[in-house]
Write an enzyme that holds these catalytic residues in place. Structure first.
Site, PDB file in Angstrom:
ATOM      1  N   SER A 125       0.805  -1.218   0.000  1.00 39.34           N
ATOM      2  CA  SER A 125       0.000   0.000   0.000  1.00 39.34           C
ATOM      3  C   SER A 125       0.836   1.265   0.000  1.00 39.34           C
ATOM      4  O   SER A 125       0.307   2.361  -0.119  1.00 39.34           O
ATOM      5  CB  SER A 125      -0.903   0.006   1.226  1.00 39.34           C
ATOM      6  OG  SER A 125      -0.083   0.006   2.382  1.00 39.34           O
ATOM      7  N   GLY A 126       2.139   1.127   0.176  1.00 34.27           N
ATOM      8  CA  GLY A 126       2.963   2.330   0.258  1.00 34.27           C
ATOM      9  C   GLY A 126       2.930   2.953   1.644  1.00 34.27           C
ATOM     10  O   GLY A 126       3.254   4.123   1.807  1.00 34.27           O
ATOM     11  N   ASP A 174      11.174   6.952   5.447  1.00 35.45           N
ATOM     12  CA  ASP A 174      10.295   5.918   5.999  1.00 35.45           C
ATOM     13  C   ASP A 174      10.850   5.340   7.298  1.00 35.45           C
ATOM     14  O   ASP A 174      10.151   5.249   8.309  1.00 35.45           O
ATOM     15  CB  ASP A 174      10.094   4.784   4.979  1.00 35.45           C
ATOM     16  CG  ASP A 174       9.554   5.301   3.662  1.00 35.45           C
ATOM     17  OD1 ASP A 174       9.088   6.451   3.626  1.00 35.45           O
ATOM     18  OD2 ASP A 174       9.609   4.550   2.670  1.00 35.45           O
ATOM     19  N   TYR A 224      11.162   4.958  -9.711  1.00 35.34           N
ATOM     20  CA  TYR A 224      11.697   5.665  -8.540  1.00 35.34           C
ATOM     21  C   TYR A 224      13.180   5.975  -8.770  1.00 35.34           C
ATOM     22  O   TYR A 224      13.614   7.113  -8.606  1.00 35.34           O
ATOM     23  CB  TYR A 224      11.508   4.794  -7.295  1.00 35.34           C
ATOM     24  CG  TYR A 224      11.953   5.447  -5.999  1.00 35.34           C
ATOM     25  CD1 TYR A 224      11.076   6.238  -5.271  1.00 35.34           C
ATOM     26  CD2 TYR A 224      13.244   5.285  -5.520  1.00 35.34           C
ATOM     27  CE1 TYR A 224      11.471   6.838  -4.081  1.00 35.34           C
ATOM     28  CE2 TYR A 224      13.650   5.883  -4.336  1.00 35.34           C
ATOM     29  CZ  TYR A 224      12.757   6.649  -3.623  1.00 35.34           C
ATOM     30  OH  TYR A 224      13.155   7.250  -2.447  1.00 35.34           O
TER      31      TYR A 224
HETATM   32  C1  GLA Z   1       9.453   6.034  -0.777  1.00 31.94           C
HETATM   33  C2  GLA Z   1      10.878   6.071  -0.262  1.00 31.94           C
HETATM   34  C3  GLA Z   1      11.123   7.335   0.584  1.00 31.94           C
HETATM   35  C4  GLA Z   1      10.678   8.591  -0.168  1.00 31.94           C
HETATM   36  C5  GLA Z   1       9.271   8.415  -0.744  1.00 31.94           C
HETATM   37  C6  GLA Z   1       8.870   9.568  -1.631  1.00 31.94           C
HETATM   38  O1  GLA Z   1       8.552   5.890   0.292  1.00 31.94           O
HETATM   39  O2  GLA Z   1      11.161   4.933   0.528  1.00 31.94           O
HETATM   40  O3  GLA Z   1      12.482   7.404   0.958  1.00 31.94           O
HETATM   41  O4  GLA Z   1      11.600   8.916  -1.167  1.00 31.94           O
HETATM   42  O5  GLA Z   1       9.152   7.223  -1.504  1.00 31.94           O
HETATM   43  O6  GLA Z   1       8.744  10.743  -0.895  1.00 31.94           O
END
Ligand code: GLA
Length: 387
Positions: A125-126, A174, A224
């Site tokens: 889910s992010g 994160d 990414y």
């Molecule tokens: C992912 C990466 C983070 C950050 C976000 C975008 O969650 O793990 O480090 O770059 O994308 O803000």
């Protein structure tokens, strides 16, 4: 949950004697997206949902893993003498990566463990289920073997393992949000030097609602890395004309003055997002300090537009969720959160509008995309702990 995982631990590993239980949260980012690898600011918070683990130290070097989220995979065995990434290892590459990273930092792990997990972060889910598992593993290792590492170190070790063992080039946001989480606070982190401040999130008559698109990230990881390298190239081009270390060193005005040094339209858009998003994040935090939640919401909306048009990491699923959210009376702000391409949106919604929000956005999403979204009204929780 504690009883559930201990009972399952005993069932899976024969007996539950000597097992301890732990928790590490997931995270949501309120604003400051794709700024953490550009030396900018982020504003994430830890959630009360996350990863639960039951673990027991062994007398030998064996590792036995079991996840209640992937029961069909059964017990996955490995050893401290085999800390190399492999496809077959699946999700266990995350805890193994952290064990490897401790070793790289001169903290050799003497004994193996039995580890059982149960996460309630929706899969893919992010909301950082992998960073949650990394921080959880680091926390358990510290608890078992007494390594002198701070929670901030646990975040850095987690990121190091993800970058170098799992080969995902993520930033620090994160792992930091998870390891340093604080109930009812978001973390205003400057990724250039890791200085940070906790900002209380006092939403009067409103809540944070996460909408999960149920579109799994897939291609996302390669995109990414592509965005990262576009930003790195743009930075190198700018550095020929202006003295900066990162894109986060620029304000909007200085960027506009020098932006023609960037040799392509696409890279100029990427860098513009990084610069403007960083400034938006700084403004959003001061709006919050002034109790101006309305302004905070406007900046969230502007963040989404920039991620959609300049950074191009949204896609029809996330755009639909956000654009439908904007139509609902009582939505203070709404944007995609995390890496993008799939995953979730985060919205601030007035209490009296939450039911209508879920109903209207949910209906419009399913009609347009062909499958349903899931909604979670979330709370901001603390970092990792023993439970
Ligand atoms: C992912 C990466 C983070 C950050 C976000 C975008 O969650 O793990 O480090 O770059 O994308 O803000």
């Amino acid at each position: 949950m504690k009883e559930t995982i201990l009972a399952k631990f005993a069932e899976v590993f024969g007996d539950g004697e000597g097992a301890a239980t732990y928790f590490a949260p997931g995270r949501v980012n309120l604003i400051g997206e794709h700024t953490d690898y550009n030396g900018g600011h982020v504003f994430p918070c830890a959630l009360t949902i996350g990863t639960y683990g039951a673990a027991r130290k062994r007398q030998d070097r064996k590792l036995r893993f079991f996840s209640m989220n992937f029961e069909k995979l059964g017990v996955i065995e490995s050893s401290l003498d085999d800390l190399v990434p492999s496809r077959e290892a699946g999700w266990t590459n995350y805890p193994k990566g952290v064990m490897w990273a401790f070793g790289e930092r001169g903290m050799e792990i003497p004994f193996g463990m039995d580890l059982l997990l149960n996460g309630n972060i929706p899969n893919g889910s992010g909301l950082s289920s992998s960073a949650s598992l990394e921080v959880l593993t680091g926390f358990i290792l510290r608890d078992f073997f007494g390594f002198e590492v701070s929670n901030q170190d646990l975040a850095l070790i987690g990121q190091f393992s993800e970058n170098n063992f799992n080969k995902v080039n993520c930033g620090i946001m994160d792992q930091f949000a998870i390891a340093m989480g604080k109930k009812d606070h978001a973390i205003f982190l400057d990724t250039a030097d890791l200085s940070f401040e906790y900002a209380p999130i006092k939403l009067e008559n409103a809540k944070i609602v996460i909408a999960c698109s149920n579109k799994k990230r897939g291609l996302g990881d390669s995109k990414y890395n592509e965005r990262r390298s576009e930003c790195e190239t743009a930075l190198a081009e700018l550095q020929k004309v202006v003295k900066i270390n990162t894109l986060g060193d620029l304000d909007e005005e200085t960027f506009e003055k020098y932006k023609d040094a960037i040799g392509s339209d696409v890279r100029r858009k990427r860098a513009k997002h990084a610069v403007y998003e960083n400034q938006r994040t700084i403004q959003a935090v001061s709006a919050l300090k002034n109790n101006d939640v309305k302004r905070f919401g406007e900046l969230m909306n502007a963040s989404h537009v920039s991620l959609r048009d300049d950074y191009e990491v949204t896609g029809i699923e996330l755009d639909t969720l956000v654009e439908e959210a904007w139509k609902v009376e009582g939505v203070i702000g709404s944007r995609m959160t995390g890496a993008g391409f799939g995953g979730c949106t985060v919205s601030i919604v007035r209490d009296d509008a939450i039911d209508a929000f879920i109903e209207q956005v949910g209906r419009a999403y399913e009609a347009k995309i062909g499958y349903a979204a899931d909604f979670y009204v979330v709370e901001i929780g603390d970092g990792p702990c023993r439970i």
